[in-house]
Design an enzyme around this catalytic site. Structure first.
Site, PDB file in Angstrom:
ATOM      1  N   ASP A  47       0.870  -1.188   0.000  1.00  0.00           N
ATOM      2  CA  ASP A  47       0.000   0.000   0.000  1.00  0.00           C
ATOM      3  C   ASP A  47       0.905   1.235   0.000  1.00  0.00           C
ATOM      4  O   ASP A  47       1.410   1.645   1.045  1.00  0.00           O
ATOM      5  CB  ASP A  47      -0.903  -0.002   1.234  1.00  0.00           C
ATOM      6  CG  ASP A  47      -2.042  -1.013   1.138  1.00  0.00           C
ATOM      7  OD1 ASP A  47      -1.809  -2.113   0.589  1.00  0.00           O
ATOM      8  OD2 ASP A  47      -3.147  -0.722   1.624  1.00  0.00           O
ATOM      9  N   LYS A  94      -6.583   3.576  -3.685  1.00  0.00           N
ATOM     10  CA  LYS A  94      -7.050   3.628  -2.301  1.00  0.00           C
ATOM     11  C   LYS A  94      -7.247   5.087  -1.916  1.00  0.00           C
ATOM     12  O   LYS A  94      -6.437   5.953  -2.269  1.00  0.00           O
ATOM     13  CB  LYS A  94      -6.019   2.941  -1.411  1.00  0.00           C
ATOM     14  CG  LYS A  94      -6.254   3.014   0.075  1.00  0.00           C
ATOM     15  CD  LYS A  94      -5.158   2.240   0.802  1.00  0.00           C
ATOM     16  CE  LYS A  94      -5.193   2.438   2.299  1.00  0.00           C
ATOM     17  NZ  LYS A  94      -4.107   1.696   2.997  1.00  0.00           N
ATOM     18  N   LYS A 146      -9.994   0.610  -2.982  1.00  0.00           N
ATOM     19  CA  LYS A 146      -9.985   0.405  -1.538  1.00  0.00           C
ATOM     20  C   LYS A 146     -10.416   1.686  -0.841  1.00  0.00           C
ATOM     21  O   LYS A 146      -9.843   2.751  -1.063  1.00  0.00           O
ATOM     22  CB  LYS A 146      -8.587  -0.011  -1.061  1.00  0.00           C
ATOM     23  CG  LYS A 146      -8.480  -0.205   0.455  1.00  0.00           C
ATOM     24  CD  LYS A 146      -7.116  -0.735   0.844  1.00  0.00           C
ATOM     25  CE  LYS A 146      -6.927  -0.781   2.357  1.00  0.00           C
ATOM     26  NZ  LYS A 146      -5.600  -1.336   2.734  1.00  0.00           N
TER      27      LYS A 146
END
Length: 247
Positions: free
Chosen positions: A98, A161, A187
């Site tokens: 991430d 995300k 996300k």
């Protein structure tokens, strides 16, 4: 869809997260134990890079991904340092990275540097999933956020995300629409704490990408406290009695 059905969908898509400054090995081991419940397992646990080996041991034999953050939370670390951290995390057993998009540089007009960061980390990831954290709350408008999403996708990001959860502005439906429209996976992270919050993002995914698209491969919710809410819903407890359950 019943609340229980919704909770099951959210549970399967959950990136159970612990990114506290005071985290230690015991905290991560506890997190990993909670990742398997009576109702199924979460999609992944998300931890600091230094705890990837701990998670790898704790989750051995379980179908739960290990995600770790990079360039987090500032998005401003030197590219060489980020790359070294990512390579170590992947060697230690991380399945997903991430990465915080260098949004400050990008907003200053340093688009090549930002794109190079994403492309370099994706190259290191190979077939491992790269989830790009846009920090959507830092963008002055949705047009610039959409442009940054295109940069990230063009550079190889597998999922987009919303947020780090470390600034005041977290995920919003407006930002989610932009990220979902950009293609790739999605996300929602940053302030997703209730079943109603989870429903917003699952419903948006169904609306924009189609019913059945939001599987754990394509759709995640990053949260720490949401698991307790989902388990309380599945246990049939009332909102007033949603205390942490231990399994």
């Amino acid at each position: 869809m019943t609340d229980q059905d919704l909770a099951l969908r959210a549970l399967a898509a959950l990136d159970l997260t612990s990114l506290n400054d005071g985290d230690d090995a015991a905290a991560i081991e506890k997190l990993c134990r909670r990742a398997t419940t009576l109702y199924g397992h979460v999609a992944a646990v998300c931890v600091w890079p230094r705890f990837v080996p701990v998670a790898k041991t704790a989750l051995a034999g379980k179908p739960i991904k290990i995600a770790c953050v990079a360039n987090f939370p500032s998005g401003s670390e030197p590219r060489a340092d980020v790359l070294a951290m990512v390579e170590t995390a992947l060697h230690d057993g991380a399945d997903e990275i991430d990465l915080v998009f260098p949004y400050r540089e990008w907003l200053r007009g340093e688009t090549v540097k930002a794109e190079t960061m994403v492309a370099t980390v994706k190259q290191a990831c190979g077939n491992k999933k790269l989830k790009l954290i846009l920090e959507s709350g830092a963008f002055p408008d949705m047009a610039r956020l959409a442009a940054a999403c295109k940069v990230g996708r063009d550079a190889g990001a597998d999922m987009l995300k919303t947020s780090t959860g470390k600034i005041a502005a977290g995920a919003t439906p407006e930002a989610a629409r932009v990220l979902l429209a950009a293609g790739g996976g999605f996300k929602a992270s940053g302030g997703v704490r209730s079943l109603a919050d989870a429903k917003i993002y699952l419903s948006l995914a169904d609306e924009i990408r189609g019913a059945g698209w939001a599987t754990p491969e394509n759709f995640r919710i990053g949260a720490s406290g949401l698991l307790d809410v989902l388990l309380a819903t599945l246990d049939g407890r009332t909102a007033a009695a949603q205390e942490p359950a231990v399994y």
